[in-house]
Design an enzyme around this catalytic site. Structure first.
Site, PDB file in Angstrom:
ATOM      1  N   ARG A   1       0.814  -1.234   0.000  1.00  0.00           N
ATOM      2  CA  ARG A   1       0.000   0.000   0.000  1.00  0.00           C
ATOM      3  C   ARG A   1       0.838   1.270   0.000  1.00  0.00           C
ATOM      4  NH1 ARG A   1      -2.572  -3.077   3.815  1.00  0.00           N
ATOM      5  NH2 ARG A   1      -4.350  -4.231   2.990  1.00  0.00           N
TER       6      ARG A   1
ATOM      7  N   LYS B   1       2.696  11.534 -11.927  1.00  0.00           N
ATOM      8  CA  LYS B   1       1.932  10.520 -12.671  1.00  0.00           C
ATOM      9  C   LYS B   1       2.799   9.280 -12.838  1.00  0.00           C
ATOM     10  CE  LYS B   1      -1.058  13.291 -15.666  1.00  0.00           C
ATOM     11  NZ  LYS B   1      -1.384  13.543 -17.083  1.00  0.00           N
TER      12      LYS B   1
ATOM     13  N   GLU C   1      10.123  17.651 -25.639  1.00  0.00           N
ATOM     14  CA  GLU C   1       9.313  18.119 -24.500  1.00  0.00           C
ATOM     15  C   GLU C   1       9.812  19.494 -24.026  1.00  0.00           C
ATOM     16  OE1 GLU C   1       6.690  16.453 -23.794  1.00  0.00           O
ATOM     17  OE2 GLU C   1       7.077  14.321 -24.190  1.00  0.00           O
TER      18      GLU C   1
ATOM     19  N   LYS D   1       7.188  22.927 -15.244  1.00  0.00           N
ATOM     20  CA  LYS D   1       6.273  21.805 -14.981  1.00  0.00           C
ATOM     21  C   LYS D   1       5.812  21.828 -13.520  1.00  0.00           C
ATOM     22  CE  LYS D   1       4.973  17.116 -15.706  1.00  0.00           C
ATOM     23  NZ  LYS D   1       5.236  15.768 -16.173  1.00  0.00           N
TER      24      LYS D   1
ATOM     25  N   GLU E   1      -4.794  17.089 -12.999  1.00  0.00           N
ATOM     26  CA  GLU E   1      -5.250  17.401 -14.350  1.00  0.00           C
ATOM     27  C   GLU E   1      -6.759  17.554 -14.469  1.00  0.00           C
ATOM     28  OE1 GLU E   1      -2.996  15.499 -17.470  1.00  0.00           O
ATOM     29  OE2 GLU E   1      -4.543  15.993 -18.952  1.00  0.00           O
TER      30      GLU E   1
ATOM     31  N   ARG F   1      -3.438  21.673 -16.294  1.00  0.00           N
ATOM     32  CA  ARG F   1      -2.339  20.738 -16.558  1.00  0.00           C
ATOM     33  C   ARG F   1      -2.433  20.164 -17.971  1.00  0.00           C
ATOM     34  NH1 ARG F   1       0.347  16.042 -12.599  1.00  0.00           N
ATOM     35  NH2 ARG F   1       1.801  15.307 -14.177  1.00  0.00           N
TER      36      ARG F   1
ATOM     37  N   ASN G   1      -0.202  18.677 -22.743  1.00  0.00           N
ATOM     38  CA  ASN G   1      -0.469  17.758 -23.851  1.00  0.00           C
ATOM     39  C   ASN G   1      -0.322  18.438 -25.209  1.00  0.00           C
ATOM     40  OD1 ASN G   1      -1.043  15.602 -22.155  1.00  0.00           O
ATOM     41  ND2 ASN G   1      -3.170  16.271 -21.899  1.00  0.00           N
TER      42      ASN G   1
ATOM     43  N   HIS H   1       0.451  16.529 -28.328  1.00  0.00           N
ATOM     44  CA  HIS H   1       0.304  15.114 -27.983  1.00  0.00           C
ATOM     45  C   HIS H   1      -0.964  14.470 -28.532  1.00  0.00           C
ATOM     46  CE1 HIS H   1       3.721  15.834 -25.448  1.00  0.00           C
ATOM     47  NE2 HIS H   1       3.691  14.622 -24.915  1.00  0.00           N
TER      48      HIS H   1
ATOM     49  N   HIS I   1       0.269  11.258 -30.059  1.00  0.00           N
ATOM     50  CA  HIS I   1      -0.099   9.932 -29.551  1.00  0.00           C
ATOM     51  C   HIS I   1      -0.762   9.097 -30.643  1.00  0.00           C
ATOM     52  CE1 HIS I   1      -0.183  11.143 -25.015  1.00  0.00           C
ATOM     53  NE2 HIS I   1       0.982  10.649 -25.380  1.00  0.00           N
TER      54      HIS I   1
ATOM     55  N   HIS J   1       8.567   8.663 -29.296  1.00  0.00           N
ATOM     56  CA  HIS J   1       7.624   9.641 -28.763  1.00  0.00           C
ATOM     57  C   HIS J   1       8.001  11.070 -29.175  1.00  0.00           C
ATOM     58  CE1 HIS J   1       4.710  11.337 -25.993  1.00  0.00           C
ATOM     59  NE2 HIS J   1       5.660  12.075 -25.448  1.00  0.00           N
TER      60      HIS J   1
END
Ligand SMILES: NC(=O)c1ccc[n+]([C@@H]2O[C@H](COP(=O)([O-])OP(=O)(O)OC[C@H]3O[C@@H](n4cnc5c(N)ncnc54)[C@H](O)[C@@H]3O)[C@@H](O)[C@H]2O)c1
Ligand SMILES: [Zn+2]
Length: 361
Positions: A121, A143, A185, A226, A236, A240, A244, A247, A251, A263
């Protein structure tokens, strides 16, 4: 060069420690007391940097129960590798009060972060990003995630590391194409940020050739930017989403190319498309600027050969993951100008098709 600290002001806050040739155990000594730990790394980074990390940790009094190595590459962000990794921690005898040190690029960071968030946990996590992409992007913001056969990052958790240590010395062994990937990025965030960060994108060619000062300046800008965006909207719910930029189409290109497209290359083309859509919406023409910056980072501006229908299909699938979307339109992040992103801009199917068509033809 002294260690710099950039705080990510969430609650509780955590530091990003930035240096060159720093001692990782010493760098985290203000945030964590030595105890039992496991180092999680991959088969490219482990042989290069795990021994030095182990020595640093042991010299500071850490009990390193083991170094768990997963195969390098995106495939290690799967449930199978996750199961292997948590099983390994159990066999090594890591307990609730233990710490996971995730040493590697974004794959190790996302996997190791999820392992730390879920094993017993939750145990303490220290992120040690070794790729440029992970230093400027994935190691900051909490994330973590795993891929499923059904799609990328479909399982995950938000987790706050106790500290992030970014040693630009690690970048000396990073392949050139991976430097370009990370710079995609950086260019993205410089365009979103504007101001001094944007001006310092002039350092991209030097950073690309490995200049430590240029790399450090761009990593510092990116982490600060960031961290500020994440502090405002950690989960998000809104702003936030600007991260993207490039992206949505990026993506889709990656998925249509079965992830054979790096990427950075995919979002580079995605940003060129977003610049085109921005020009139509806001009559500010940033396309030449995008092309110049991305070219200087060694990135492609188009993705010839990718199947446009497959990309559109992937974009529609991706769209279903967001509840806020209108039934027919795609939602894009566009730039009203440098430093002025707008998110949630509706783009209809025909426009999206034209934008993708211009990249792949
Ligand atoms: N969590 C987030 O917010 C977030 C954000 C962006 C990307 N990501 C994820 O990050 C992943 C991509 O990260 P990445 O580009 O770092 O990929 P990666 O972790 O696969 O690293 C790229 C390659 O470089 C190698 N490498 C890393 N550091 C090295 C070094 N110092 N020397 C030599 N080789 C080195 C790795 O072993 C790998 O082979 C994707 O899975 C993506 O989904 C997550
Ligand atoms: Zn990205």
């Amino acid at each position: 060069m002294p260690v710099e600290t950039i705080e990510v002001p969430v609650s509780p806050p955590y530091p990003v420690l930035l240096g060159d040739g720093l001692d990782p155990a010493e760098a985290v000594s203000g945030n964590l007391r030595p105890g039992a730990c496991v180092v999680l790394t991959d088969s490219d980074v482990g042989p290069l940097h795990a021994d030095a990390l182990r020595l640093s940790l042991e010299a500071a009094g850490w009990r390193v129960l083991g170094v768990a190595e997963v195969p390098a590459g995106e495939a290690s962000k799967g449930i199978g590798t996750y199961a292997d990794a948590v099983g390994r921690l159990a066999r090594l005898g890591l307990t609730r009060d233990g710490t996971v040190f995730a040493l590697g690029g974004g794959v190790v960071g996302d996997l190791g972060g999820f392992v730390a968030a879920t094993f017993m946990r939750g145990v303490d996590l220290v992120m040690l990003p070794t790729s440029l992409l992970s230093m400027v992007d994935s190691a900051v913001g909490g994330k973590t995630g795993l891929d499923l056969p059904e799609g990328k990052n479909l399982v995950g958790a938000f987790v706050r590391p106790r500290a992030v240590v970014a040693d630009t010395g690690w970048l000396r062994t990073l392949p050139e194409t991976e430097v370009s990937n990370g710079l995609a990025e950086v260019v993205k965030m410089g365009l979103l940020s504007g101001g001094e960060f944007f001006e310092d994108l002039a350092l991209v060619p030097e950073a690309r050739s490995g200049d430590p000062e240029a790399l450090r300046a761009l990593i510092r800008h990116s982490v600060r930017f960031k961290a500020a965006v994440v502090a405002e909207d950690e989960r998000e719910g809104g702003r936030r989403a600007i991260l993207n930029y490039g992206h949505t189409i990026g993506h889709a290109l990656e998925a249509a190319a079965d992830f054979a497209l790096p990427h950075g290359a995919a979002i580079s083309a995605g940003m060129v498309a977003a610049a085109g859509l921005s020009r139509q919406r806001f009559s500010t023409d940033l396309t030449a600027l995008h092309e110049e910056l991305l070219r200087s980072a060694g990135l492609p501006l188009r993705s010839p050969g990718v199947d446009a229908d497959a990309a559109l299909e992937a974009m529609s699938r991706d769209k279903k993951r967001s509840v806020a979307d209108a039934p027919t339109d795609h939602r894009f992040v566009l730039l009203r100008d440098v430093g002025h992103p707008v998110y949630g801009v509706p783009v209809d199917e025909a426009e999206a098709r034209r934008a993708i068509g211009a990249l792949v033809g």
